[in-house]
Write a protein that holds these residues in place. Structure first.
Motif, PDB file in Angstrom:
ATOM      1  N   ASN A 112      -5.467  44.000 -31.100  1.00 37.56           N
ATOM      2  CA  ASN A 112      -6.438  42.918 -31.207  1.00 37.56           C
ATOM      3  C   ASN A 112      -6.120  41.881 -30.149  1.00 37.56           C
ATOM      4  OD1 ASN A 112      -4.525  40.859 -32.500  1.00 37.56           O
ATOM      5  ND2 ASN A 112      -4.424  42.563 -33.968  1.00 37.56           N
ATOM      6  N   ALA A 113      -6.996  40.905 -29.996  1.00 39.55           N
ATOM      7  CA  ALA A 113      -6.839  39.922 -28.925  1.00 39.55           C
ATOM      8  C   ALA A 113      -5.526  39.161 -29.047  1.00 39.55           C
ATOM      9  CB  ALA A 113      -8.024  38.955 -28.937  1.00 39.55           C
ATOM     10  N   TRP A 114      -5.135  38.793 -30.263  1.00 40.24           N
ATOM     11  CA  TRP A 114      -3.924  38.001 -30.430  1.00 40.24           C
ATOM     12  C   TRP A 114      -2.669  38.803 -30.106  1.00 40.24           C
ATOM     13  CZ3 TRP A 114      -3.195  32.846 -31.356  1.00 40.24           C
ATOM     14  CH2 TRP A 114      -4.343  32.099 -31.617  1.00 40.24           C
ATOM     15  N   SER A 115      -2.600  40.045 -30.547  1.00 40.02           N
ATOM     16  CA  SER A 115      -1.402  40.841 -30.262  1.00 40.02           C
ATOM     17  C   SER A 115      -1.262  41.116 -28.771  1.00 40.02           C
ATOM     18  CB  SER A 115      -1.442  42.164 -31.040  1.00 40.02           C
ATOM     19  OG  SER A 115      -2.481  43.008 -30.572  1.00 40.02           O
ATOM     20  N   ILE A 116      -2.374  41.094 -28.045  1.00 39.03           N
ATOM     21  CA  ILE A 116      -2.338  41.326 -26.604  1.00 39.03           C
ATOM     22  C   ILE A 116      -1.998  40.052 -25.842  1.00 39.03           C
ATOM     23  CG2 ILE A 116      -3.818  41.858 -24.619  1.00 39.03           C
ATOM     24  CD1 ILE A 116      -5.188  43.965 -26.347  1.00 39.03           C
ATOM     25  N   LEU A 117      -2.499  38.896 -26.287  1.00 40.88           N
ATOM     26  CA  LEU A 117      -2.357  37.662 -25.522  1.00 40.88           C
ATOM     27  C   LEU A 117      -1.140  36.819 -25.909  1.00 40.88           C
ATOM     28  CD1 LEU A 117      -6.101  36.522 -25.350  1.00 40.88           C
ATOM     29  CD2 LEU A 117      -4.762  37.717 -23.609  1.00 40.88           C
ATOM     30  N   VAL A 118      -0.710  36.878 -27.160  1.00 44.62           N
ATOM     31  CA  VAL A 118       0.424  36.054 -27.584  1.00 44.62           C
ATOM     32  C   VAL A 118       1.696  36.356 -26.788  1.00 44.62           C
ATOM     33  CG1 VAL A 118       2.021  35.623 -29.504  1.00 44.62           C
ATOM     34  CG2 VAL A 118      -0.444  35.494 -29.876  1.00 44.62           C
ATOM     35  N   PRO A 119       2.012  37.616 -26.459  1.00 49.47           N
ATOM     36  CA  PRO A 119       3.235  37.843 -25.670  1.00 49.47           C
ATOM     37  C   PRO A 119       3.281  37.039 -24.376  1.00 49.47           C
ATOM     38  CG  PRO A 119       2.461  39.919 -26.562  1.00 49.47           C
ATOM     39  CD  PRO A 119       1.402  38.902 -26.885  1.00 49.47           C
ATOM     40  N   GLN A 120       2.141  36.906 -23.691  1.00 47.61           N
ATOM     41  CA  GLN A 120       2.141  36.128 -22.446  1.00 47.61           C
ATOM     42  C   GLN A 120       2.390  34.645 -22.725  1.00 47.61           C
ATOM     43  OE1 GLN A 120       1.377  39.711 -21.858  1.00 47.61           O
ATOM     44  NE2 GLN A 120      -0.438  38.799 -22.767  1.00 47.61           N
ATOM     45  N   LEU A 122       4.167  33.387 -25.165  1.00 44.86           N
ATOM     46  CA  LEU A 122       5.595  33.235 -25.454  1.00 44.86           C
ATOM     47  C   LEU A 122       6.433  33.386 -24.188  1.00 44.86           C
ATOM     48  CD1 LEU A 122       5.843  35.180 -28.838  1.00 44.86           C
ATOM     49  CD2 LEU A 122       5.518  32.725 -28.447  1.00 44.86           C
ATOM     50  N   GLU A 123       6.002  34.251 -23.280  1.00 47.01           N
ATOM     51  CA  GLU A 123       6.694  34.353 -21.990  1.00 47.01           C
ATOM     52  C   GLU A 123       6.622  33.030 -21.237  1.00 47.01           C
ATOM     53  OE1 GLU A 123       5.580  39.107 -21.546  1.00 47.01           O
ATOM     54  OE2 GLU A 123       4.626  37.614 -20.239  1.00 47.01           O
ATOM     55  N   PHE A 161      -0.514  32.302 -18.531  1.00 46.47           N
ATOM     56  CA  PHE A 161       0.237  32.412 -19.774  1.00 46.47           C
ATOM     57  C   PHE A 161      -0.688  32.472 -20.989  1.00 46.47           C
ATOM     58  CE2 PHE A 161       3.815  30.344 -17.271  1.00 46.47           C
ATOM     59  CZ  PHE A 161       4.502  31.536 -17.123  1.00 46.47           C
ATOM     60  N   ARG A 162      -1.981  32.404 -20.756  1.00 46.41           N
ATOM     61  CA  ARG A 162      -2.980  32.628 -21.796  1.00 46.41           C
ATOM     62  C   ARG A 162      -3.803  33.887 -21.490  1.00 46.41           C
ATOM     63  NH1 ARG A 162      -4.561  28.354 -25.065  1.00 46.41           N
ATOM     64  NH2 ARG A 162      -6.691  29.183 -25.051  1.00 46.41           N
ATOM     65  N   TYR A 163      -3.287  34.740 -20.619  1.00 44.35           N
ATOM     66  CA  TYR A 163      -4.048  35.895 -20.153  1.00 44.35           C
ATOM     67  C   TYR A 163      -3.151  37.121 -20.160  1.00 44.35           C
ATOM     68  CZ  TYR A 163      -8.522  37.131 -17.986  1.00 44.35           C
ATOM     69  OH  TYR A 163      -9.787  37.614 -17.753  1.00 44.35           O
ATOM     70  N   ASN A 164      -3.733  38.292 -19.975  1.00 40.13           N
ATOM     71  CA  ASN A 164      -2.944  39.521 -20.067  1.00 40.13           C
ATOM     72  C   ASN A 164      -2.751  40.207 -18.725  1.00 40.13           C
ATOM     73  OD1 ASN A 164      -5.735  40.074 -20.143  1.00 40.13           O
ATOM     74  ND2 ASN A 164      -5.445  42.025 -21.192  1.00 40.13           N
ATOM     75  N   ASN A 165      -2.721  39.442 -17.642  1.00 38.62           N
ATOM     76  CA  ASN A 165      -2.348  39.983 -16.340  1.00 38.62           C
ATOM     77  C   ASN A 165      -0.824  40.038 -16.221  1.00 38.62           C
ATOM     78  OD1 ASN A 165      -5.077  39.995 -15.831  1.00 38.62           O
ATOM     79  ND2 ASN A 165      -4.914  39.031 -13.834  1.00 38.62           N
TER      80      ASN A 165
END
Length: 730
Positions: A112-120, A122-123, A161-165
């Motif tokens: 889902n969107a949160w599981s994909i974007l939250v790691p960035q 936190l990074e 940091f709010r994106y999945n690149n």
């Protein structure tokens, strides 16, 4: 009562002032708080809020990588290679390290969107914390706080940091490497230097040669300033180089030695070779513009030159404090000019200065693919130089030269902020003037000798920081509250005259297929529209490249349309692949997970994913388990929307750009004859139109159109590959 008890202080009793009056209880609390710890935790907490607030509004963000996360969550082979689809047809055009982090989160919490974007996000928080810790070791708490705050508030950093690149993980690893190098410089210990090399190596597995831009400066600083003999320094650097080679090369060796018939095709390469990808499309081709398969090399990504980082396209992303960083960093090196060779403060200035200068020069002069968000790689160095230079000069402000440098740096910063804000005249039109007046007045006040009243000193420092950070802070907040999507996002409000490559009002290089509208107008190809100059970017004068007929859906930021509603990820299994050089692997299965099911209709095109209708999604899901791929389409962004909507593998013919020479027409015909693919979906992006790219996708499209019956579902044209047309050639 004992004597000790009689004479012990009454800890619960009232506190008295010097005049014997009772002190307010709030002051007792102030003295009990460890303000150093509290301020650091406050910085990290505010950074987390900025990066996590309403994060799900961006939906799948970059659907290309989100589709790859879906694949990695279903197939361990896709996880290992960074495959775009769970049937392991082709990989993404980057190494998989950033995908590994998201894949693990998706396996733990669902796709889902949160599981994909939250790691960035936190990074990003971790990068701010590590930068603070690095700067604090030599320059103290205040310098660390300023450095961390500048990184946190850089607009490009907020965006990434709010994106999945991959850029978010790259920045974290490079900041971690700088911390390890700082520790190595303190005591000359080999293990810290080796750790620095390992982190850079994993940065390579995140974004290839982009991670190596810091290496020349890192090596030079250690060779000059390490507190050990020259022979030992050389041996240690060789050990660090070996650690870079091993940590970066193990995965490359694995892919190279793995039988090509049993792994996915290497996306972005011209010969199914990871080495070709490293030194070509993702390597030296970025410098020369000679990128086979690209859609805009050879100068098509905007004008190059020393001032590129300050132009309309790149300026608002990260350049707000570059002038101040250069002035303050150079001044610190000058101040420490007579210090011993091993002086840690001068070494730190050289470390961050070489990071900033080398990376900025490469970005400024590169003729190949470059996007505005790449400038996030400059943010840690900018923050560090502003923090260490500003604090060191502030401590020496009794010297007129130090006060003059601080005043010049602040005046230059607010003048540049006024210029940047003037590029978006309808967005907070009062802000630029307010920053200019406040900043110039503060700069003049900085020239005066220090006063003995502490409140004056605190007020002056506060005004300087507010004036310097007001511009990037407002851009950062605007970026955080604006949903972003598509392949090339951009931070901050729209800039009227941005140009020089896709994204952020930049656009694709010129060619046929569309025209540019005026202010507030639209840019159109044969289908769809995209806002001119909006966050998702607009095509510059000349329109889309040849072979890209528009197909970009209407929508908000990124031109990706409204965020689809949450749906359910269906289960599905893969079969086996035929021989003859085609990759093999199993698709695995997926549990229930909330993912957007897609609304609206239409193909996505080169920069944005498709948004299939519910009717089309239902059709693709029907009998999905009978096929290795429920559909095939040209280009990965088109394929991403269908794959995310159905949860089943979709073949991305030609990879990201649709220009990779895979599959060949013969291989595709074989797969169709063996009923491995159910549908072919007409792509919005054409295909085979890149710089020196393959025409295989165009040949496949032509063959399908002449051999199979067509239908239109939800506004999308598709071909059933199990039903040849009655009049098709034999």
């Amino acid at each position: 009562m004992t004597d000790e008890a009689a004479t012990a202080p009454d800890l619960a009793g009232p506190r008295l002032t010097a005049r014997g009056r009772r002190r307010p209880a709030v002051l007792d609390l102030v003295h009990l708080v460890n303000w150093t710890t509290a301020s650091v935790l406050g910085l990290l907490a505010l950074t987390a809020v900025l990066y996590l607030w309403d994060l799900g509004a961006s939906g799948w963000a970059n659907s290309f990588y989100s589709a790859a996360v879906l694949a990695g969550a279903k197939s361990w082979k896709a996880f290992l290679f960074g495959s775009f689809d769970a049937s392991n047809f082709i990989t993404v055009d980057k190494p998989p390290a950033s995908l590994w982090v998201m894949d693990i989160a998706a396996r733990l919490f669902g796709v889902n969107a949160w599981s994909i974007l939250v790691p960035q996000a936190l990074e990003g928080v971790a990068a701010v914390g590590i930068l603070y810790a690095t700067v604090r070791r030599r320059f103290g708490h205040a310098a660390g706080l300023i450095a961390g705050a500048v990184l946190a508030l850089t607009p490009a950093a907020v965006l990434m940091f709010r994106y999945n690149n991959p850029d978010s993980l790259l920045v974290l690893l490079l900041v971690g490497s700088a911390y390890a190098l700082t520790r190595a410089l303190e005591g000359g210990r080999t293990r810290w230097l080796v750790l620095a090399g390992v982190l850079v190596g994993f940065g390579f597995l995140t974004k290839m040669l982009g991670a190596f831009l810091v290496l020349p400066g890192f090596a030079a600083v250690y060779l000059v300033a390490a507190p050990v003999g020259v022979r030992r320094r050389i041996v240690q650097l060789l050990a660090a180089g070996l650690s870079v080679l091993v940590s970066a090369g193990w995965w490359v060796a694995l892919v190279t030695l793995w039988p090509a018939a049993d792994r996915p095709y290497i996306g972005g390469s011209t010969g199914n070779s990871e080495l070709n990808l490293i030194f070509g499309y993702n390597g030296f081709g970025r410098l020369t513009g000679n990128e086979t398969g690209s859609v805009g090399g050879g100068g098509g990504w905007g004008p190059t030159g020393l001032l590129r980082m300050f132009n309309d396209t790149f300026g608002g992303q990260a350049s707000w404090l570059i002038p101040a960083a250069l002035i303050l960093g150079a001044s610190l090196i000058w101040l420490r000019g007579r210090a011993p060779r091993t002086d840690g403060k001068r070494a730190a200035a050289l470390l961050w200065g070489t990071w900033l200068v080398i990376t900025a020069l490469v970005f400024s002069l590169a003729q190949g693919i470059i996007h505005p968000y790449y400038t996030v790689a400059l943010a840690p160095a900018i923050g560090a130089l502003v923090g260490i230079g500003g604090v060191e000069l502030w401590r020496q402000r009794r010297r007129l030269a130090a006060r003059a440098v601080l005043a010049v740096a602040l005046a230059g910063t607010v003048l540049w902020a006024h210029a940047l804000l003037g590029r978006s005249p309808d967005w907070l039109p009062w802000l630029g003037s307010a920053i200019l007046v406040t900043g110039v007045a503060t700069a003049i006040a900085l020239l005066a000798p220090p006063m003995r009243w502490r409140w004056v000193t605190v007020a002056l420092a506060g005004c300087a920081l507010v004036s310097a950070l007001a511009g990037p802070t407002t851009y950062a907040v605007d970026t955080a509250v604006t949903p972003h999507s598509g392949a090339i996002p951009s931070a901050g409000p729209a800039v009227a005259d941005a140009s020089g490559g896709p994204g952020g009002g930049a656009g694709l290089p010129g060619g046929a297929g569309g025209t540019t509208g005026g202010s507030g107008g639209t840019t159109g190809g044969s289908t769809g529209t995209i806002p001119a100059g909006g966050p998702g970017g607009a095509f510059p004068e000349g329109g889309a490249p040849s072979g890209i007929g528009g197909g970009l859906p209407q929508g908000g930021a990124g031109g990706n349309g409204a965020t689809p509603p949450q749906g359910t990820l269906p289960t599905g299994t893969g079969g086996t692949l035929p021989g003859g050089g085609l990759p093999s692997g199993t698709g695995g299965s997926a549990g229930q997970a909330g993912i957007p099911s897609g609304v609206g209709a239409g193909g996505g095109g080169l920069l944005n994913s498709s948004t299939p209708s519910r009717a089309l999604t239902a059709l693709l899901e029907k009998d999905a388990s009978d096929y290795r791929w429920v559909a095939a389409t040209v280009g990965a962004n088109d394929a991403a929307g269908y794959q995310l909507a159905t949860g089943d593998p979709v073949m991305a013919i030609g990879g990201f750009n649709g220009t990779d020479p895979w599959p060949t027409l013969a291989v595709f015909e074989k797969l169709v004859s063996e009923h491995r693919i159910h549908y072919f979906i007409a792509a919005g992006s054409g295909g085979g139109a890149g710089v020196g790219g393959s025409a295989e996708s165009a040949a496949i499209t032509s063959w399908v159109e002449s051999h199979f019956s067509t239908s239109t579902v939800g506004g999308t044209t598709l071909y059933d590959l199990t039903r040849p047309a009655a009049s098709s050639p034999s």
